[in-house]
Design an enzyme around this catalytic site. Structure first.
Site: not given
Ligand code: ATP
Length: 282
Positions: A9, A94, A96-99, A101, A135
């Site tokens: 997202k 990971v 990255a702000g793209l949700a 996980g 999210d």
């Molecule tokens: P958001 O935009 O929701 O803040 P994000 O993109 O910044 O999320 P994610 O990629 O979801 O961040 O990763 C955040 C943390 O979640 C990481 O530290 C990672 O180790 C943990 N995590 C747990 N499960 C997963 C998964 N299936 N994929 C990626 N990261 C995961």
């Protein structure tokens, strides 16, 4: 075995309205799914265990993985004793702000709903998802939506924006908690206007979308990582029509109407930043 795409997202707007008694921030965001995804294979196991495998070296494979948690929450909610095997082909960067996980978790909820013939509705799956992360409910719905509360209250919108999207992720991992921790409501110069953004999307007017694209976390992340500002400036210089940071960053996205321009910007950016991706709004 079922296969699910877990799409990333972007935030077309992100507003923080204040801090709640429970410690979370009250937010209002216009969220948009993009066609850039992780690929999940989801199967049942007779031994009751949940096992996660992935090609990604940087994510936990145990109960800290959001996809693991999704499987566990769903089977508890439905009184199921099967185990689950999850294979995550990770493409979304990971932290990255793209949700990344959250979208894996949402894909597991959708996938197991099919595999086990549970017949749960999207709002029911989103409600289970809210227990995993703020999210996750949006990722269960997908498309274009307003997210409120701590992000878990979803109002789906029947608009289908049609733009090319260039995602640029610098090699830094940003902690969402750190960005919210440093955020000061008094420092916000301009709050997004959710209604105006929705009108802009309904008209399909990219100039208006650009005027309304505001993320109040952007300045916080930019002050921690000034290199993110350089990426924004670069994307603007190359002719991107909308440029904004997604979530708490560090990914910056650009929106463009025309394919040729999108491909030119993508190629230029890819020579500067390895993790540059070209996709479309979904
Ligand atoms: P958001 O935009 O929701 O803040 P994000 O993109 O910044 O999320 P994610 O990629 O979801 O961040 O990763 C955040 C943390 O979640 C990481 O530290 C990672 O180790 C943990 N995590 C747990 N499960 C997963 C998964 N299936 N994929 C990626 N990261 C995961």
């Amino acid at each position: 075995m079922v296969f699910e795409k877990a799409r990333a997202k972007i935030n077309l707007t992100l507003d923080v309205l204040g801090k709640r008694p429970d410690g979370y921030h009250e937010v209002e965001m216009v969220m948009q799914t993009v066609d850039f995804c992780d690929y999940l294979s989801i199967g049942s196991r007779m031994d009751g265990r949940i096992e996660v495998r992935s090609n990604a070296p940087f994510i936990p494979l145990d109960e800290r993985n959001l996809a693991f948690q999704a499987a566990d929450h769903l089977r508890r909610a439905c009184g199921i004793s099967y185990g689950v095997s999850l294979d995550i082909d990770k493409r979304i960067p990971v932290a990255a702000g793209l949700a990344g996980g959250s979208t894996d978790a949402a894909a597991v909820l959708r996938g197991l709903n099919k595999l086990w013939n549970l017949g749960l509705s999207i709002p029911e799956l989103a409600q289970i998802g809210a227990q995993i992360g703020s999210d996750v409910p949006f990722c269960v719905y997908g498309g274009t939506a307003i997210a409120r509360g701590r992000g878990e209250r979803i109002e789906p919108l029947s608009i289908a924006p049609c733009f090319w999207v260039i995602l640029v992720k610098l090699p830094i991992a940003v902690s969402t908690a750190d960005v919210y921790g440093a955020f000061q409501l008094n420092d916000v110069h301009r709050h997004p206007d959710t209604h105006a953004m929705i009108q802009a999307l309904k008209c399909g007017d990219i100039t208006q979308v650009s005027d309304q694209a505001v993320n109040v976390l952007e300045n916080v992340t930019l002050s921690m990582y000034p290199e993110v500002l350089r990426i924004k400036n670069q994307l603007e210089k190359l002719g991107s029509q909308v440029v904004l940071m997604s979530g708490s960053g560090p990914t910056v996205f650009a929106l463009v109407e025309r394919e040729r321009r999108a491909k030119r910007i993508y190629n230029e950016m890819r020579s500067l930043v390895k993790e540059t991706f070209l996709c479309r709004t979904y």
